[in-house]
Scaffold this active site. Sequence first.
Site, mmCIF file in Angstrom:
data_model
loop_
_atom_site.group_PDB
_atom_site.id
_atom_site.type_symbol
_atom_site.label_atom_id
_atom_site.label_comp_id
_atom_site.label_asym_id
_atom_site.label_seq_id
_atom_site.Cartn_x
_atom_site.Cartn_y
_atom_site.Cartn_z
ATOM 1 N N ASP A 133 0.823 -1.206 0.000
ATOM 2 C CA ASP A 133 0.000 0.000 0.000
ATOM 3 C C ASP A 133 0.864 1.266 0.000
ATOM 4 O OD1 ASP A 133 -2.584 1.439 0.479
ATOM 5 O OD2 ASP A 133 -1.593 1.933 2.368
ATOM 6 N N GLU B 180 1.293 -0.515 -5.009
ATOM 7 C CA GLU B 180 0.175 0.420 -5.194
ATOM 8 C C GLU B 180 0.754 1.807 -5.460
ATOM 9 O OE1 GLU B 180 -1.854 3.540 -4.492
ATOM 10 O OE2 GLU B 180 -1.768 2.845 -2.409
ATOM 11 N N ASP C 165 -11.050 1.885 -2.364
ATOM 12 C CA ASP C 165 -11.146 3.326 -2.121
ATOM 13 C C ASP C 165 -12.004 4.048 -3.159
ATOM 14 O OD1 ASP C 165 -9.678 3.537 0.227
ATOM 15 O OD2 ASP C 165 -7.768 3.729 -0.822
#
Length: 506
Positions: A303, A350, A403
């Site tokens: 992430d 990411e 998200d």
Amino acid sequence: MNDALFHWLDSRSSGVLLHPTSLPNSWAVGNFGASARAFVDLARSCGFRYWQMLPLGPTGFGNSPYQAFSSHAINPLLLDWEPLLERGWIHPNSLVDLKNAEPGSAIDFVHIQPLHESARRMAVENGLKDPSVTDAYQQFLKNQKSWISDYAVFMTLHKVNQGKPWQKWKPATRDYSALMANPLPRELDKEIELIQFEQFLLFTQWMDLKQYANERDLSIIGDIPIYVSPDSVDVWANRDVFQVTKSGKFTKLAGVPPDYFNENGQFWGNPLYNWKQLKDDAYRWWIERLKHTLSLFDVVRFDHFRALAGYWSIPAGASSAKEGKWVKGPGIDFFRAIHRKLPSARLILEDLGEITPDVIELRDATGCPGLAVLQFAFGGGNDNFYLPHNLSRNSVVYTGTHDNDTSLGWYEHEQAKTQDHFRRYLRVSGSDAGWDLIRAAYASVADLCIVPVQDLLSLGSDSRMNTPGEALGNWSWRMSDSQMFDIGSVHSEYLREIAELYRRNP
């Protein structure tokens, strides 16, 4: 690419995104039980080779998987009750309130947390008395000795302090080093033991589920948040790793500048790393964390990877994220250290957000695939990185992530210009935008495509998982039994067809 550190994504395939708490069952929250195995079977019937999920850690404020009390432990809400009922560790009457929750309804965290905790405690107390699991439990403690004791002590003290963050504890327990030099009161031993045994049960159930998936050629993609929660055992027990004073005050905090998700930026509040200290210690803390995460998953999504090239540093007293500045991250040196210790690591980076040339250079140097989100592709020029014709093979394409809004909700709320571009580019009417994006993802050159379950079900904005920048009201979406059935009965044949059509190895 030949000189890259890692390069594992070398065939075309597809996957599905669903967090285990979103699974249907009659226990008020999804868990590692029968519905998880049923979902594995469903995923394979659809031709998926990967099941992606969010971080599994025990959640704190806001119930966000990205704000966990530990980067090693598992969320107790994911505990499957059935094996505990079969062993007689808990009576069905003790689970009535949890079982009476409306199947498939959104998770009411406030309501279920105390009910779940009370029932767990009963089951764990009885389980500790069962000699048939003693040897396995002791082996678990041995295997997880690097973190399990600290976690159990932290959570015990958290309870003793009525849930206050560790920075507000009394100095005697706030200072980890001082606490470790002195024995804790004996009356806390039982609570510590209960927490450790609870984690033993969770890890046992999780590894059984993972094995079930792997035996059916389904790999699990996990998620490692770049930052840890400020109220976590990670910060409490490893203060030198972070930009934190000895008294527990943060000097700099994490966030992002204004972007697609929030015009004011996002002030996350997580402590930033002391990268100099980490480098001097050969990144030992990070490598141990990553090694542990890789033991739980087949592939790990890293992430907010861009923070390793450069991160947004916000002064602790700032009023908004706009007051931050970019600071150079550890870069390729960090990944070289990982490669030396974990050369076979399969990572997904990411790389969303404000992507600068240094981020792209670092990603390419690692050899790990980055991300592309099709919802970001439309409304601009033909050079938009996320448009299918601009993607690269070594990447993972999503219709949307946790998200994002659902694809249907995204299309319905977009400007007319973006909708027009979408229709003209894909040569569609826009009447079925979610499936239009799914087909585009499958057809793209990206070696791996991932589809959120909500898009398979053509759900709208009320079914999105998270709205970035909003601390409350997220993470509660659940799929119903009927929706799960619909995926198998209505869509599985078509998904296998397009997987075959676009050579995605069903």
